[in-house]
Design a protein around this motif. Structure first.
Motif, mmCIF file in Angstrom:
data_model
loop_
_atom_site.group_PDB
_atom_site.id
_atom_site.type_symbol
_atom_site.label_atom_id
_atom_site.label_comp_id
_atom_site.label_asym_id
_atom_site.label_seq_id
_atom_site.Cartn_x
_atom_site.Cartn_y
_atom_site.Cartn_z
ATOM 1 N N GLU A 3 -5.298 3.995 -1.808
ATOM 2 C CA GLU A 3 -5.358 5.375 -2.215
ATOM 3 C C GLU A 3 -4.913 5.866 -3.740
ATOM 4 O OE1 GLU A 3 -2.889 7.540 1.231
ATOM 5 O OE2 GLU A 3 -2.602 5.590 1.603
ATOM 6 N N SER A 6 -1.150 11.754 -6.537
ATOM 7 C CA SER A 6 -1.134 12.801 -7.800
ATOM 8 C C SER A 6 0.267 13.393 -7.239
ATOM 9 C CB SER A 6 -2.116 13.743 -7.736
ATOM 10 O OG SER A 6 -2.310 14.521 -6.553
ATOM 11 N N LYS A 13 -4.521 11.926 -11.089
ATOM 12 C CA LYS A 13 -3.783 10.937 -10.475
ATOM 13 C C LYS A 13 -2.774 10.235 -11.192
ATOM 14 C CE LYS A 13 -6.822 11.885 -7.151
ATOM 15 N NZ LYS A 13 -6.373 12.820 -6.389
ATOM 16 N N SER A 38 -1.631 11.967 -1.772
ATOM 17 C CA SER A 38 -2.638 10.808 -1.617
ATOM 18 C C SER A 38 -3.972 11.740 -1.498
ATOM 19 C CB SER A 38 -2.493 9.768 -0.769
ATOM 20 O OG SER A 38 -2.986 10.077 0.386
ATOM 21 N N ASP A 39 -4.877 10.938 -1.930
ATOM 22 C CA ASP A 39 -6.403 11.236 -2.060
ATOM 23 C C ASP A 39 -6.672 11.406 -0.406
ATOM 24 O OD1 ASP A 39 -6.528 8.632 -1.837
ATOM 25 O OD2 ASP A 39 -8.312 8.661 -3.103
#
Length: 58
Positions: A3, A6, A13, A38-39
Motif C-alpha cells: 500500500e 499519504s 505519497k 492508504s491507496d
C-alpha cells in the motif's frame, strides 16, 4: 503490492521517514493527531501524548 500512504486530504505519497517527520512537525505545532490514508482506502491515525519517542524513558 504494498500500500502507498499519504497524509489525509493531501496528494503526495509518503515514505516512512516522511511520515515520521510529519508526525513530529504536527507535535511541534501542537497537533497531537496525524491521519494517513492508504491507496486502498484504509485510515491510520497516530495519537500522541505530546512527547517525541526519543523523549520517552524505556
Amino acid at each position: 503490492m504494498a500500500e502507498a500512504w499519504s497524509v489525509l486530504d493531501e496528494e503526495p505519497k509518503v515514505n516512512g521517514d516522511t511520515a515520521v517527520a510529519r508526525v513530529s512537525t504536527n507535535l511541534d505545532d501542537g497537533r497531537l493527531t496525524t491521519y494517513f490514508r492508504s491507496d486502498l482506502g484504509r485510515l491510520l491515525c497516530f495519537v500522541s501524548n505530546g512527547r517525541l519517542p526519543h523523549e520517552l524513558a524505556i
